[in-house]
Structures are given as C-alpha cells and as structure tokens.
Motif scaffolding. Sequence first.
Motif, short mmCIF file in Angstrom:
data_model
loop_
_atom_site.label_atom_id
_atom_site.label_comp_id
_atom_site.label_asym_id
_atom_site.label_seq_id
_atom_site.Cartn_x
_atom_site.Cartn_y
_atom_site.Cartn_z
N PRO A 54 68.81 52.42 80.14
CA PRO A 54 68.74 52.77 81.56
C PRO A 54 67.45 53.55 81.87
CG PRO A 54 70.95 53.14 80.75
CD PRO A 54 70.11 52.82 79.55
N GLY A 55 66.75 53.13 82.89
CA GLY A 55 65.48 53.75 83.26
C GLY A 55 64.29 53.26 82.46
N GLY A 56 64.51 52.38 81.51
CA GLY A 56 63.43 51.87 80.67
C GLY A 56 62.54 50.88 81.41
N TRP A 57 61.43 50.57 80.79
CA TRP A 57 60.48 49.61 81.33
C TRP A 57 59.68 49.00 80.19
CZ3 TRP A 57 55.44 50.66 80.15
CH2 TRP A 57 55.15 51.98 79.77
N PHE A 58 58.96 47.96 80.49
CA PHE A 58 58.05 47.36 79.52
C PHE A 58 56.85 46.80 80.28
CE2 PHE A 58 60.88 44.04 80.87
CZ PHE A 58 60.08 42.91 81.00
N GLY A 59 55.75 46.63 79.58
CA GLY A 59 54.55 46.08 80.19
C GLY A 59 54.16 44.78 79.52
N VAL A 60 53.59 43.89 80.29
CA VAL A 60 53.10 42.61 79.77
C VAL A 60 51.63 42.50 80.14
CG1 VAL A 60 53.35 40.11 79.80
CG2 VAL A 60 55.37 41.56 80.05
N GLU A 61 50.84 42.11 79.16
CA GLU A 61 49.41 41.91 79.38
C GLU A 61 49.05 40.50 78.95
OE1 GLU A 61 46.54 45.09 78.30
OE2 GLU A 61 45.81 43.56 76.91
N LEU A 62 48.32 39.80 79.80
CA LEU A 62 47.85 38.45 79.49
C LEU A 62 46.35 38.45 79.65
CD1 LEU A 62 48.23 35.40 78.99
CD2 LEU A 62 48.60 35.17 81.45
N THR A 63 45.65 38.04 78.61
CA THR A 63 44.19 37.96 78.63
C THR A 63 43.79 36.51 78.38
OG1 THR A 63 44.07 40.19 77.71
CG2 THR A 63 42.06 38.86 77.63
N ARG A 64 42.87 36.02 79.20
CA ARG A 64 42.34 34.66 79.03
C ARG A 64 40.83 34.73 78.92
NH1 ARG A 64 44.55 30.16 83.01
NH2 ARG A 64 42.86 29.14 81.91
N HIS A 65 40.31 34.27 77.81
CA HIS A 65 38.88 34.07 77.62
C HIS A 65 38.77 32.65 77.07
CE1 HIS A 65 37.77 38.15 78.62
NE2 HIS A 65 38.68 38.59 77.80
N HIS A 66 38.39 32.51 75.84
CA HIS A 66 38.42 31.20 75.19
C HIS A 66 39.80 30.95 74.59
CE1 HIS A 66 34.17 30.85 75.78
NE2 HIS A 66 33.99 32.03 75.22
N ASP A 67 40.66 31.88 74.75
CA ASP A 67 41.99 31.83 74.17
C ASP A 67 42.97 32.51 75.11
OD1 ASP A 67 41.25 34.46 73.95
OD2 ASP A 67 41.17 34.48 71.79
N LEU A 68 44.23 32.53 74.73
CA LEU A 68 45.26 33.25 75.47
C LEU A 68 45.80 34.34 74.57
CD1 LEU A 68 47.31 30.23 76.85
CD2 LEU A 68 45.70 31.64 78.13
N CYS A 69 45.84 35.55 75.05
CA CYS A 69 46.45 36.64 74.30
C CYS A 69 47.56 37.24 75.15
CB CYS A 69 45.44 37.72 73.97
SG CYS A 69 44.23 37.22 72.76
N LEU A 70 48.74 37.32 74.57
CA LEU A 70 49.90 37.92 75.22
C LEU A 70 50.27 39.17 74.47
CD1 LEU A 70 51.85 34.65 75.56
CD2 LEU A 70 51.39 36.17 77.47
N ALA A 71 50.53 40.24 75.19
CA ALA A 71 50.96 41.48 74.56
C ALA A 71 52.10 42.08 75.39
CB ALA A 71 49.81 42.48 74.47
N VAL A 72 53.12 42.57 74.70
CA VAL A 72 54.22 43.26 75.35
C VAL A 72 54.25 44.68 74.81
CG1 VAL A 72 56.72 43.37 75.67
CG2 VAL A 72 55.55 41.16 75.77
N HIS A 73 54.25 45.64 75.73
CA HIS A 73 54.28 47.05 75.39
C HIS A 73 55.69 47.56 75.62
CE1 HIS A 73 49.88 46.84 75.57
NE2 HIS A 73 50.05 46.18 76.69
N ASP A 74 56.29 48.20 74.61
CA ASP A 74 57.65 48.72 74.76
C ASP A 74 57.66 50.24 74.57
OD1 ASP A 74 58.09 49.47 71.97
OD2 ASP A 74 58.43 47.37 71.52
N LEU A 75 58.82 50.83 74.71
CA LEU A 75 58.95 52.29 74.63
C LEU A 75 59.35 52.79 73.24
CD1 LEU A 75 60.73 52.95 78.04
CD2 LEU A 75 58.29 53.13 77.48
N GLY A 76 59.35 51.90 72.26
CA GLY A 76 59.71 52.31 70.91
C GLY A 76 61.21 52.30 70.69
#
Length: 135
Positions: A54-76
């Motif tokens: 409850p009250g938690g969140w997460f972040g998603v980052e998507l980077t596109r250059h010559h490739d695709l990079c996906l990252a998910v940030h959590d609270l541990g």
Amino acid sequence: MMWRRIYPGRLDQIAQVRSWVRAQCADTERADDAALIAAELTSNALLHTRSGHPGGWFGVELTRHHDLCLAVHDLGGRTIPAFSTADGQGVLAEHGRGLRVVAELAAQVGVEGDPVGGHTVWARLTADTSVPCTS
C-alpha cells in the motif's frame, strides 16, 4: 530518446505499462518483446518488492537509440532479482520462469541496487552490449 513514467504500485498497472511500451516501440520489430519484458519486470517489482505494498510505486524507463533499453525501478524488498537461463524448477513450473524468459529475449540484462534502497532491473533489446542501460 528517453521516456520515464511513475506508476502506482498496483497490479492493474501492468497492462498500462505494457500498452505504453508497445506504443513507444510500435515502429520497431521488437515491440511485442519489449512489452512482454516490461510486463514481466513490472510484475516482479509488484510481487516481490515494497513497490506492491500500500502506497508503493515503481518507475519505468524506456530508452531508444540504436537499441531499446527497458528499466524498472522498484522500492526494494527481501530479495535481489536473479536472471537465470537454467530451468531448475522444471518446464511445467507455474512460477519463477519470467526473468529467464526476459534473459532469453534480451541481448543483455542486469540488476543494480539493493533490497534496502531499491533495484533497477533492466534489459537491452539489441546486439550492442557495450553499454548497460543504466549508469
């Protein structure tokens, strides 16, 4: 290009993340793979870290250059995510295979952080493995 979004720590957000990633990658051959990876990393963050509390969140980052990079940030949480290509639970296991699928789809995967401060779990969809997705 880089996009970042923060989501409330609820399971109904997995579909939102999947749709967002698929839309951002729609002009690539890897849109479906990127959406699947994003959904798996998000699901793990919600099920195995404080992001799903409850009250938690997460972040998603998507980077596109010559490739695709996906990252998910959590609270541990209690554990550190581990990628494996070994099938230690058997091919019929219902749980524990998601990160293995991510590792098989991606050219490179990684985990940064710790259970106290949170993790960033990432995957690169390309043959270029010279630079990790996060720094």
